[in-house]
Design a protein around this motif. Structure first.
Motif, short mmCIF file in Angstrom:
data_model
loop_
_atom_site.label_atom_id
_atom_site.label_comp_id
_atom_site.label_asym_id
_atom_site.label_seq_id
_atom_site.Cartn_x
_atom_site.Cartn_y
_atom_site.Cartn_z
N SER A 164 0.84 -1.20 0.00
CA SER A 164 0.00 0.00 0.00
C SER A 164 0.87 1.25 0.00
O SER A 164 0.56 2.24 -0.68
CB SER A 164 -0.93 0.02 1.21
OG SER A 164 -1.84 -1.03 1.14
N THR A 170 0.95 4.06 -2.78
CA THR A 170 0.79 5.48 -2.46
C THR A 170 1.89 6.31 -3.10
O THR A 170 1.63 7.35 -3.71
CB THR A 170 0.80 5.67 -0.93
OG1 THR A 170 -0.25 4.89 -0.36
CG2 THR A 170 0.62 7.13 -0.57
N TRP A 205 -5.95 6.78 -5.54
CA TRP A 205 -6.58 5.76 -4.70
C TRP A 205 -6.59 4.40 -5.39
O TRP A 205 -6.47 3.37 -4.74
CB TRP A 205 -7.99 6.18 -4.32
CG TRP A 205 -8.01 7.12 -3.15
CD1 TRP A 205 -8.33 8.44 -3.19
CD2 TRP A 205 -7.67 6.82 -1.80
NE1 TRP A 205 -8.21 8.97 -1.93
CE2 TRP A 205 -7.81 8.00 -1.06
CE3 TRP A 205 -7.26 5.67 -1.15
CZ2 TRP A 205 -7.55 8.07 0.30
CZ3 TRP A 205 -7.00 5.73 0.21
CH2 TRP A 205 -7.14 6.91 0.92
N ALA A 206 -6.75 4.42 -6.70
CA ALA A 206 -6.71 3.16 -7.45
C ALA A 206 -5.33 2.53 -7.34
O ALA A 206 -5.20 1.30 -7.23
CB ALA A 206 -7.08 3.39 -8.90
N VAL A 253 -3.27 2.88 -4.80
CA VAL A 253 -3.19 2.35 -3.43
C VAL A 253 -3.96 1.03 -3.33
O VAL A 253 -3.47 0.06 -2.74
CB VAL A 253 -3.72 3.37 -2.41
CG1 VAL A 253 -3.78 2.77 -1.02
CG2 VAL A 253 -2.85 4.62 -2.40
N ALA A 254 -5.15 1.00 -3.92
CA ALA A 254 -5.96 -0.23 -3.88
C ALA A 254 -5.27 -1.37 -4.63
O ALA A 254 -5.30 -2.52 -4.18
CB ALA A 254 -7.34 0.04 -4.48
N PHE A 255 -4.64 -1.05 -5.76
CA PHE A 255 -3.91 -2.07 -6.50
C PHE A 255 -2.76 -2.61 -5.65
O PHE A 255 -2.53 -3.83 -5.59
CB PHE A 255 -3.38 -1.50 -7.81
CG PHE A 255 -2.58 -2.48 -8.60
CD1 PHE A 255 -3.21 -3.50 -9.29
CD2 PHE A 255 -1.20 -2.39 -8.65
CE1 PHE A 255 -2.48 -4.42 -10.02
CE2 PHE A 255 -0.46 -3.30 -9.37
CZ PHE A 255 -1.10 -4.32 -10.07
N ALA A 258 -2.55 -2.65 -2.36
CA ALA A 258 -3.09 -3.47 -1.28
C ALA A 258 -3.55 -4.83 -1.81
O ALA A 258 -3.36 -5.86 -1.14
CB ALA A 258 -4.26 -2.74 -0.62
N GLY A 259 -4.12 -4.84 -3.00
CA GLY A 259 -4.54 -6.12 -3.59
C GLY A 259 -3.37 -7.04 -3.87
O GLY A 259 -3.44 -8.25 -3.64
#
Length: 123
Positions: free
Chosen positions: A32, A36, A50-51, A53-55, A57-58
């Motif tokens: 993450s 970022t 945000w996408a 960051v989400a990627f 985290a995924g």
């Protein structure tokens, strides 16, 4: 003897869970953070940041899941090759599938270029 084996297996299972939770928290945090930083460096829009960051985290969740499955199973999974069907296709069906794939790729590329140009001109 039976009680000692039960406590040993409980301690081993607890150690595996502890290692898995530690690994999961670290992987999610690090990826993450990488997402970022990548979002801050490469993207302007908050949505794309945000996408990113989400990627990240995924990716962290996926790699942690894979490592935890190795920890609990004790071995690397054996990947099998996919089975190829023995159905024969006619040449017209093959040409049609090739045309559909080519058309999809061309339209995707055109849409991507159009959106990129639109964003570039309006930012």
């Amino acid at each position: 003897m039976a009680e000692e084996e039960k406590t040993k297996s409980r301690h081993a299972l607890g150690a595996k869970w502890d290692a898995c939770l530690d690994l999961t928290i670290r992987r999610i945090a690090y990826t993450s953070l990488a997402g970022t930083l990548t979002g801050l460096l490469l993207f302007r829009s908050p949505i794309t940041r945000w996408a990113s960051v989400a990627f990240g985290a995924g990716v962290g969740i996926g790699t942690a899941y894979t490592e935890c499955s190795y920890i609990f199973d004790g071995s690397v999974p054996k990947w099998t090759s996919p089975k190829i069907s023995s159905v024969s296709y006619g040449s017209s069906q093959v040409r049609f599938l090739v045309f559909i794939c080519f058309f999809y790729q061309v339209t995707s590329l055109a849409l991507y270029l159009f959106c990129s140009l639109h964003i570039y001109l309006h930012c």
